[in-house]
Enzyme design. Sequence first.
Site, PDB file in Angstrom:
ATOM      1  N   THR A  92      50.802  67.383  15.883  1.00  0.00           N
ATOM      2  CA  THR A  92      51.953  66.648  16.414  1.00  0.00           C
ATOM      3  C   THR A  92      52.935  66.201  15.327  1.00  0.00           C
ATOM      4  OG1 THR A  92      50.760  64.576  16.182  1.00  0.00           O
ATOM      5  CG2 THR A  92      50.600  65.676  18.327  1.00  0.00           C
ATOM      6  N   LYS A  93      52.633  66.428  14.079  1.00  0.00           N
ATOM      7  CA  LYS A  93      53.452  65.840  13.012  1.00  0.00           C
ATOM      8  C   LYS A  93      54.751  66.641  12.786  1.00  0.00           C
ATOM      9  CE  LYS A  93      50.758  62.367  12.458  1.00  0.00           C
ATOM     10  NZ  LYS A  93      49.401  62.271  12.054  1.00  0.00           N
TER      11      LYS A  93
END
Length: 381
Positions: A184-185
């Site tokens: 998700t980064k």
Amino acid sequence: MKPHDFIPFALPTIEDEEIDEVVDTLKSGWLSIGPKTALFETQFAEYIGVPYAVGLNSCTAALHLALLAHDIGPGDEVILPSFTFAATANMVEVTGARPVFADIDRSTYVISPEDIEKKLTPKTKAVIPVHFAGYPSDLSAITKIAKKNHLVIIEDAAHAVGSEYKGIKVGDSGNTACFSFYATKNMSTGEGGMLTTSNKNIYEFVIKNRLHGISKDAWRRYQKGGSWKYEVLYAGWKYNMTDLDAALGIHQLKKLDLFIQRRADIVHRYITNLKNITGIYFPKTNNQIRHAHHLFTIEVSINRDHLIDSLAKMNIGTSVHFIPLHLMPYYRERYGYKNGDLPVTEAVFSRIISLPLYPRLSDKDVDYICENIITIINRET
Ligand SMILES: *Cc1c(COP(=O)(O)O)cnc(C)c1O
């Protein structure tokens, strides 16, 4: 309003370059740590502007090795925010040191330098500022406290690849910094992390300990010309990055500044749509920083849990960053933390919601999300 197709909270941007590079790696016969990891490390170090970058399998591993490299262990205390992900405190705990939670600034959500000073004891050895959402912590104030009290600063930069503080990239402030490439980064290798440092001793320690504590170039032992000989220098870990991760990372890094620009545009659109709505509050920012916009978190005066449920019914994924660690069962039981210990963190936690934010989110998606938030707020007030 008719529900839209599901809008996930987070989505990576993986394009043909990443896919082709992974296929190239698969066909190369070299799947573990190797030449692509070395290339990604060089490019990452250049992007940040530091001499050393070490590819690891997570930011969690980077935090662990950073603490060990700085000789943090039993009897030591490490000050960190409670308003962070479990990894930050858990890694302090597994070294045998004690995590000491400090409160955050009310308007930016990063660790409060005044509260760091209040939490100092003769046992304090380190402080871990977390650059929440991509907003850099107050490194000038924290550095002053650290110098005066002989503390090490280890930066949790999981949200902050590309962030800048007073014109300097996060990771280039002379501290050890830990980055995440989790799915998700801001840039992703699926799972992965990077540790940056300008200290050669720290670098040498981390490079050996990511691979069983064996000599530095041991990964080359199966390459043509590689030597079968190696020495075990430490009882180390298995924390290395692989060339499959690096294949993704090489291309994600090239696109990072574009990703951040698109994220900034989306944040601008959210704020434009929502700024005149009573009962919505935005975190403060300032022009001394470059925000990496990993998260867009707002505060609401209506019931936050209802808002999350109502948005989910309209097919909108959201999240909460973060549930305070001092209120988690493990830390409550181990150190006796209780409600009221960190009033700002607790007040912020009760009101925040993180909205979808990623380059693939369209302007129409943002408008749909905002219309729904406004409808729900009007209904509940
Ligand atoms: C994601 C995250 C981590 C852990 O990153 P991994 O690469 O998943 O180990 C650490 N700290 C913060 C603040 C994070 O958000």
